[in-house]
Scaffold this motif. Structure first.
Motif, PDB file in Angstrom:
ATOM      1  N   GLY A  43       0.824  -1.189   0.000  1.00  0.00           N
ATOM      2  CA  GLY A  43       0.000   0.000   0.000  1.00  0.00           C
ATOM      3  C   GLY A  43       0.864   1.247   0.000  1.00  0.00           C
ATOM      4  O   GLY A  43       2.045   1.202   0.345  1.00  0.00           O
ATOM      5  N   PRO A  44       0.301   2.381  -0.392  1.00  0.00           N
ATOM      6  CA  PRO A  44       1.066   3.628  -0.377  1.00  0.00           C
ATOM      7  C   PRO A  44       1.448   4.025   1.043  1.00  0.00           C
ATOM      8  O   PRO A  44       0.685   3.803   1.986  1.00  0.00           O
ATOM      9  N   ALA A  45       2.592   4.622   1.183  1.00  0.00           N
ATOM     10  CA  ALA A  45       3.049   5.112   2.487  1.00  0.00           C
ATOM     11  C   ALA A  45       3.257   6.616   2.400  1.00  0.00           C
ATOM     12  O   ALA A  45       3.857   7.110   1.437  1.00  0.00           O
ATOM     13  N   LEU A  46       2.745   7.319   3.394  1.00  0.00           N
ATOM     14  CA  LEU A  46       2.913   8.766   3.415  1.00  0.00           C
ATOM     15  C   LEU A  46       4.390   9.114   3.533  1.00  0.00           C
ATOM     16  O   LEU A  46       5.089   8.645   4.419  1.00  0.00           O
ATOM     17  N   LEU A  47       4.842   9.964   2.607  1.00  0.00           N
ATOM     18  CA  LEU A  47       6.254  10.351   2.563  1.00  0.00           C
ATOM     19  C   LEU A  47       6.455  11.716   3.198  1.00  0.00           C
ATOM     20  O   LEU A  47       7.263  11.893   4.094  1.00  0.00           O
ATOM     21  N   ILE A  48       5.729  12.667   2.733  1.00  0.00           N
ATOM     22  CA  ILE A  48       5.833  14.047   3.204  1.00  0.00           C
ATOM     23  C   ILE A  48       4.596  14.786   2.732  1.00  0.00           C
ATOM     24  O   ILE A  48       4.011  14.435   1.709  1.00  0.00           O
TER      25      ILE A  48
ATOM     26  N   PHE B 109      -2.512   4.423   4.879  1.00  0.00           N
ATOM     27  CA  PHE B 109      -3.005   3.324   4.079  1.00  0.00           C
ATOM     28  C   PHE B 109      -2.672   1.972   4.691  1.00  0.00           C
ATOM     29  O   PHE B 109      -1.654   1.805   5.368  1.00  0.00           O
ATOM     30  N   GLY B 110      -3.547   1.015   4.414  1.00  0.00           N
ATOM     31  CA  GLY B 110      -3.237  -0.364   4.727  1.00  0.00           C
ATOM     32  C   GLY B 110      -2.261  -0.917   3.707  1.00  0.00           C
ATOM     33  O   GLY B 110      -1.906  -0.237   2.729  1.00  0.00           O
ATOM     34  N   GLU B 111      -1.842  -2.155   3.918  1.00  0.00           N
ATOM     35  CA  GLU B 111      -0.858  -2.768   3.045  1.00  0.00           C
ATOM     36  C   GLU B 111      -1.461  -3.283   1.744  1.00  0.00           C
ATOM     37  O   GLU B 111      -0.739  -3.697   0.850  1.00  0.00           O
TER      38      GLU B 111
END
Lengths: 112, 118
Positions: A43-48, B109-111
């Motif tokens: 899943g997408p991960a918050l970067l900035i 977000f989830g994975e």
């Protein structure tokens, strides 16, 4: 009508170089502009993220530049590393509306 | 940052069966969660907004009877793909926004859950 336009679609950068991804939005009600990093199968991960009250935000090698009058914002990755190779999405939302509008994504490849 | 857990991470099912995907906010209460669908090399497509204690709000073109969403508690939303068909095979991702009173309103977000319908 696409509310958030992202470019380029793909980007190849040499290790140590600067990666720059741009986004433009249309809705002036947007007040929250995050960037997400997504690796394959994850899943997408918050970067900035940035809000319109500042023109720049820096966190480590990642910097967001924000131009409110032009309705544009960009992500700069300094000293790009092969581990940065991923798909990056910009997004925009308004605090009141809640849901986010995403750009189409940029596939970044950092060559060693 | 806040943690959103999604389960299962991948599932394979036969055509005609139903599949349930869970999305949990582990360290904050989320009155609103979002469900997305993502095709290979494409952006996230918002399917619906899940509201705790009330009906979900579906985006235009998303079949509400096909994709059942239940937000039974402040930390759990579920997506059920009913009578799944091969064209429902996709990567489904949930997200939850930290309420402004508990944080800065960021979206986590989830994975993701990879669904393959045979």
């Amino acid at each position: 009508q696409q509310q958030v336009k992202q470019s380029p679609q793909s980007l190849i950068v040499q290790k140590g170089g600067i990666s720059i991804i741009n986004c433009a939005y249309e809705n002036t009600a947007f007040d929250y502009f995050p960037w997400y990093q997504q690796f394959p199968g994850k899943g997408p991960a918050l970067l900035i993220a940035i809000r319109p009250d500042v023109s720049e935000k820096k966190e480590g090698r990642f910097t967001i530049s924000f131009n409110k009058s032009a309705k544009q914002f960009s992500l700069h990755i300094m000293d790009s590393q092969p581990g940065d190779s991923a798909t990056y999405f910009c997004a925009a939302s308004s605090t009141n509306a809640g849901k986010s509008t995403f750009g189409d994504g940029t596939t970044l490849t950092v060559k060693p | 940052g806040a943690v959103v857990s999604q389960h299962p991470s991948w599932v394979i099912c036969k055509s005609g069966t139903s599949v349930k995907i869970e999305c949990r906010s582990l360290d904050f209460q989320a009155t609103t969660m979002f469900w997305y669908r993502q095709f290979p090399k494409q952006s996230l497509m918002l399917m619906a907004t899940s509201n705790e204690g009330s009906k979900a709000t579906y985006e235009q073109g998303v079949e509400k009877d096909k994709f059942l969403i239940n937000h039974a508690s402040l930390t759990l939303s579920t997506l059920t793909v009913t009578s799944a068909h091969p064209e429902d095979s996709s990567f489904y991702i949930c997200s939850a926004r930290v309420p402004p009173g508990q944080g800065t309103g960021e979206l986590f977000f989830g994975e993701g859950s990879r669904l393959t319908v045979l």
